[in-house]
Design an enzyme around this catalytic site. Sequence first.
Site, PDB file in Angstrom:
ATOM      1  N   ARG A 162       0.861  -1.347  -0.106  1.00 33.86           N
ATOM      2  CA  ARG A 162       0.029  -0.214  -0.117  1.00 33.86           C
ATOM      3  C   ARG A 162       0.808   1.225  -0.033  1.00 33.86           C
ATOM      4  O   ARG A 162       1.421   1.610   1.021  1.00 33.86           O
ATOM      5  CB  ARG A 162      -0.918  -0.038   1.311  1.00 33.86           C
ATOM      6  CG  ARG A 162      -1.834   1.221   1.276  1.00 33.86           C
ATOM      7  CD  ARG A 162      -2.850   1.497   0.311  1.00 33.86           C
ATOM      8  NE  ARG A 162      -4.019   0.360   0.319  1.00 33.86           N
ATOM      9  CZ  ARG A 162      -4.671  -0.103  -0.681  1.00 33.86           C
ATOM     10  NH1 ARG A 162      -4.710   0.695  -1.803  1.00 33.86           N
ATOM     11  NH2 ARG A 162      -5.836  -0.866  -0.435  1.00 33.86           N
ATOM     12  N   HIS A 183       0.472   3.597 -10.611  1.00 31.68           N
ATOM     13  CA  HIS A 183      -0.407   4.069  -9.736  1.00 31.68           C
ATOM     14  C   HIS A 183       0.329   4.918  -8.372  1.00 31.68           C
ATOM     15  O   HIS A 183       0.338   4.660  -7.500  1.00 31.68           O
ATOM     16  CB  HIS A 183      -0.949   2.766  -9.052  1.00 31.68           C
ATOM     17  CG  HIS A 183      -2.280   3.201  -8.087  1.00 31.68           C
ATOM     18  ND1 HIS A 183      -2.307   4.035  -7.106  1.00 31.68           N
ATOM     19  CD2 HIS A 183      -3.701   2.590  -8.467  1.00 31.68           C
ATOM     20  CE1 HIS A 183      -3.367   3.906  -6.547  1.00 31.68           C
ATOM     21  NE2 HIS A 183      -4.277   3.051  -7.180  1.00 31.68           N
ATOM     22  N   ASP A 192     -12.312  10.692  -7.229  1.00 34.79           N
ATOM     23  CA  ASP A 192     -11.695   9.252  -8.007  1.00 34.79           C
ATOM     24  C   ASP A 192     -12.177   9.674  -9.507  1.00 34.79           C
ATOM     25  O   ASP A 192     -13.311   9.520  -9.879  1.00 34.79           O
ATOM     26  CB  ASP A 192     -12.523   8.068  -7.427  1.00 34.79           C
ATOM     27  CG  ASP A 192     -11.997   7.003  -7.968  1.00 34.79           C
ATOM     28  OD1 ASP A 192     -11.184   6.691  -8.901  1.00 34.79           O
ATOM     29  OD2 ASP A 192     -12.116   5.878  -7.493  1.00 34.79           O
ATOM     30  N   GLU A 228      -1.955   8.997 -11.212  1.00 32.52           N
ATOM     31  CA  GLU A 228      -1.600   7.676 -11.804  1.00 32.52           C
ATOM     32  C   GLU A 228      -1.467   7.680 -13.344  1.00 32.52           C
ATOM     33  O   GLU A 228      -2.352   8.394 -14.116  1.00 32.52           O
ATOM     34  CB  GLU A 228      -3.112   6.735 -11.395  1.00 32.52           C
ATOM     35  CG  GLU A 228      -3.080   6.702  -9.901  1.00 32.52           C
ATOM     36  CD  GLU A 228      -4.256   5.907  -9.769  1.00 32.52           C
ATOM     37  OE1 GLU A 228      -4.779   4.932 -10.429  1.00 32.52           O
ATOM     38  OE2 GLU A 228      -4.822   6.293  -8.822  1.00 32.52           O
TER      39      GLU A 228
END
Length: 279
Positions: free
Chosen positions: A59, A154, A197, A254
């Site tokens: 992560r 990412h 997002d 990203e």
Amino acid sequence: MLESKCLPNGFEYIEVTNKAATAKIALQGAHLFSYKPHNKKEVLWLSELSDFEAGKAIRGGIPVCWPWFGMNDNITLPQHGFARTSKFTLTGTDESDPYITKIRLTLTQTQESLKLWKFAFGLELHISISNTLTLELKTTNTDTKPFQITQALHTYFNISDISNIAISGLDTKVYLDALTSKYHTQKGSITFQREIDRVYQGVNKEIQLQDINKTITLQNSGSSSVVIWNPWIQKCARMSAMKKDAYKEFVCIETANAFEDFKLLEPKQSHTLRATFVP
Ligand code: BG6
């Protein structure tokens, strides 16, 4: 200097130190999880709760999402593909310039990958570590049939606080809001007051991440889509390997080939997705 390291549980990574910077790269996922130019702060965010364990994606850092970005049409398959949990092989290093270290990590199909995605492929991540950082993700179709990919580098950027940052370079670009599935046009720079997002399209310029006392420039090629993501309070609390208020410490920008920006590769054809970070 390039050192191969191994955690007590067998998790392997490479530590790079040269005259310009240091970096750490896990063999699983070809996952860069630290990049720090000398005299500058760590560029990448890494969750303190991150697992360094076989089969679990780290992560933070720069996960390689491949051969699909996001959810697959078959929702039983892993989100963001299988590359980030597959073990790559170190197939090349170049330390001829004391200020630049170059590394190549490679992945090809396995019995396991063929169960998830039925194609033969060559995937190479070329990493160049200096006072700037460049990642080149090269996909080659080694199958006899054409295949289609979506993908992303990412990147989790380390920031002072989510309320301090602005992202510029996407003004006037159309984006798909993944939270509402609606399209909008960006006006000015992006700041954060809630979950974001989004998949920006037709991106052809540099992107700047502005923070207090620092700006990081991102130059992409082989890509016209960029994903901007921060989970904010509620999603962050639900996410794996993230402490409750981790959303304040990072933003993801990203470098992608997502949605309409997919790549169709005929047998023997290659495509390279490239990102350069100028801290
Ligand atoms: C982003 C997506 O790219 O990745 C988000 O846009 C998602 O929707 C995020 O939550 C993290 O995904 P994962 O699989 O690493 O938890």
